[in-house]
Motif scaffolding. Structure first.
Motif, short mmCIF file in Angstrom:
data_model
loop_
_atom_site.label_atom_id
_atom_site.label_comp_id
_atom_site.label_asym_id
_atom_site.label_seq_id
_atom_site.Cartn_x
_atom_site.Cartn_y
_atom_site.Cartn_z
N THR A 103 43.53 48.03 43.21
CA THR A 103 43.90 47.86 44.61
C THR A 103 43.82 46.38 44.96
O THR A 103 42.86 45.71 44.60
N ARG A 104 44.80 45.88 45.68
CA ARG A 104 44.78 44.51 46.18
C ARG A 104 44.42 44.57 47.66
O ARG A 104 45.05 45.28 48.43
N TYR A 105 43.37 43.84 48.07
CA TYR A 105 42.93 43.83 49.46
C TYR A 105 43.56 42.72 50.27
O TYR A 105 43.76 42.85 51.47
N GLY A 106 43.83 41.62 49.64
CA GLY A 106 44.38 40.46 50.32
C GLY A 106 44.56 39.39 49.27
O GLY A 106 44.37 39.65 48.07
N PRO A 107 44.93 38.19 49.68
CA PRO A 107 45.13 37.14 48.68
C PRO A 107 43.92 36.99 47.76
O PRO A 107 42.82 36.72 48.22
N GLY A 108 44.13 37.23 46.47
CA GLY A 108 43.09 37.01 45.48
C GLY A 108 41.93 37.99 45.49
O GLY A 108 40.92 37.74 44.85
N GLN A 109 42.02 39.12 46.17
CA GLN A 109 40.91 40.10 46.21
C GLN A 109 41.40 41.45 45.71
O GLN A 109 42.34 42.02 46.27
N TYR A 110 40.71 41.96 44.68
CA TYR A 110 41.12 43.19 44.02
C TYR A 110 39.92 44.09 43.73
O TYR A 110 38.80 43.62 43.59
N GLN A 111 40.22 45.38 43.59
CA GLN A 111 39.25 46.35 43.10
C GLN A 111 39.90 47.07 41.93
O GLN A 111 41.07 47.44 42.00
N VAL A 112 39.13 47.27 40.85
CA VAL A 112 39.60 48.06 39.72
C VAL A 112 38.65 49.25 39.60
O VAL A 112 37.44 49.08 39.50
N LEU A 113 39.21 50.45 39.65
CA LEU A 113 38.44 51.69 39.66
C LEU A 113 38.44 52.32 38.27
O LEU A 113 39.48 52.39 37.60
N PHE A 114 37.26 52.79 37.84
CA PHE A 114 37.10 53.45 36.56
C PHE A 114 36.58 54.87 36.79
O PHE A 114 36.11 55.19 37.89
N ASN A 115 36.61 55.72 35.75
CA ASN A 115 36.17 57.10 35.91
C ASN A 115 34.73 57.32 35.45
O ASN A 115 34.34 58.44 35.16
N TYR A 116 33.94 56.24 35.38
CA TYR A 116 32.51 56.36 35.08
C TYR A 116 31.76 55.22 35.74
O TYR A 116 32.37 54.24 36.18
N ASN A 117 30.46 55.33 35.83
CA ASN A 117 29.63 54.34 36.49
C ASN A 117 29.58 53.06 35.65
O ASN A 117 29.08 53.06 34.54
N VAL A 118 30.10 51.97 36.20
CA VAL A 118 30.13 50.69 35.49
C VAL A 118 29.19 49.67 36.11
O VAL A 118 29.17 48.51 35.71
N SER A 119 28.39 50.08 37.09
CA SER A 119 27.58 49.13 37.85
C SER A 119 26.56 48.36 37.01
O SER A 119 26.20 47.25 37.35
N LEU A 120 26.12 48.92 35.89
CA LEU A 120 25.13 48.23 35.05
C LEU A 120 25.73 47.71 33.74
O LEU A 120 24.99 47.31 32.85
N GLU A 121 27.04 47.73 33.64
CA GLU A 121 27.70 47.26 32.43
C GLU A 121 28.00 45.76 32.52
O GLU A 121 27.74 45.13 33.54
N THR A 122 28.57 45.22 31.47
CA THR A 122 28.93 43.80 31.43
C THR A 122 30.41 43.65 31.73
O THR A 122 31.23 44.33 31.13
N PHE A 123 30.75 42.76 32.68
CA PHE A 123 32.14 42.53 33.07
C PHE A 123 32.60 41.19 32.54
O PHE A 123 31.89 40.19 32.68
N VAL A 124 33.79 41.17 31.99
CA VAL A 124 34.41 39.92 31.54
C VAL A 124 35.84 39.94 32.05
O VAL A 124 36.56 40.92 31.81
N ALA A 125 36.25 38.89 32.75
CA ALA A 125 37.61 38.83 33.27
C ALA A 125 38.20 37.46 33.02
O ALA A 125 37.47 36.46 32.95
N THR A 126 39.50 37.43 32.89
CA THR A 126 40.21 36.17 32.72
C THR A 126 41.57 36.28 33.38
O THR A 126 42.16 37.37 33.42
N ILE A 127 42.04 35.17 33.91
CA ILE A 127 43.40 35.16 34.43
C ILE A 127 44.30 35.27 33.21
O ILE A 127 44.10 34.60 32.20
N GLY A 128 45.27 36.18 33.28
CA GLY A 128 46.12 36.42 32.12
C GLY A 128 47.52 36.77 32.55
O GLY A 128 47.80 36.98 33.73
N THR A 129 48.38 36.85 31.60
CA THR A 129 49.76 37.22 31.91
C THR A 129 49.92 38.72 31.84
O THR A 129 49.09 39.43 31.28
N THR A 130 51.00 39.18 32.40
CA THR A 130 51.29 40.61 32.35
C THR A 130 52.43 40.90 31.39
O THR A 130 52.91 42.01 31.32
N ASP A 131 52.89 39.86 30.71
CA ASP A 131 53.89 40.05 29.66
C ASP A 131 53.49 39.17 28.47
O ASP A 131 52.71 38.24 28.62
#
Length: 175
Positions: A103-131
């Motif tokens: 979900t995009r909330y506004g400029p540069g703000q997003y939520q990614v939803l998963f089907n399990y509890n990820v609150s205590l997991e490790t997150f890694v993100a990078t700006i990337g291409t979609t192609d």
């Protein structure tokens, strides 16, 4: 006489050890120095300072439905990963089966939803291409657990000058 000196030497050694440990204990018990203002987290977040948008009742229902769906036992085993590739418009383009939506909330703000509890997991993100043939746009990305939604991740993207900007990104959740 030598016995007396030996006893005194042992007593002095124990006294020196006790003083050393006591001195170290006092130093450890001292309150830590305050972090510089640019490093310290603000006690109360001001709007526009990196705070997350409020969770709507519809989003809460969607998150609960995704949790009820649940992943396979193997998908969340230690050492496995879940992933998502999200467009700058907030569309979930591809990812692991555990990624439910974006979900995009506004400029540069997003939520990614998963089907399990990820609150205590490790997150890694990078700006990337979609192609596969382009270089990603320059910018910055930050990621955090989504407030009040244990199965979602909040992502913010910015341009190179630090202003909120829509950027495509890749997200990995390490279990």
């Amino acid at each position: 006489m030598t016995t007396l000196f030996r006893r005194k030497a042992v007593a002095v050694a124990f006294a020196a050890l006790a003083l050393t440990l006591a001195g170290g204990g006092i130093a450890v018990a001292q309150p830590a120095a305050k972090a510089p203002a640019e490093v310290a987290q603000p006690a109360v977040r001001q709007p526009g300072s990196g705070s997350q948008p409020a969770v709507t009742p519809a989003e809460a229902r969607k998150a609960k439905a995704a949790l009820a769906q649940g992943p396979s036992a193997q998908a969340t085993a230690p050492g496995t990963v879940a992933s998502a590739v999200v467009s700058s418009g907030g569309t979930l383009l591809r990812g692991s089966p555990e990624a439910v939506s974006a979900t995009r909330y506004g400029p540069g703000q997003y939520q990614v939803l998963f089907n399990y509890n990820v609150s205590l997991e490790t997150f890694v993100a990078t700006i990337g291409t979609t192609d596969p043939y382009n270089v990603p746009p320059g910018g910055e990305i930050s990621v955090a657990p989504r407030l009040q939604t244990p199965n979602a991740v909040f992502v913010q993207t910015r341009n190179s000058s630090g202003s909120y900007a829509d950027r495509p990104f890749h997200l990995v959740i390490a279990n």
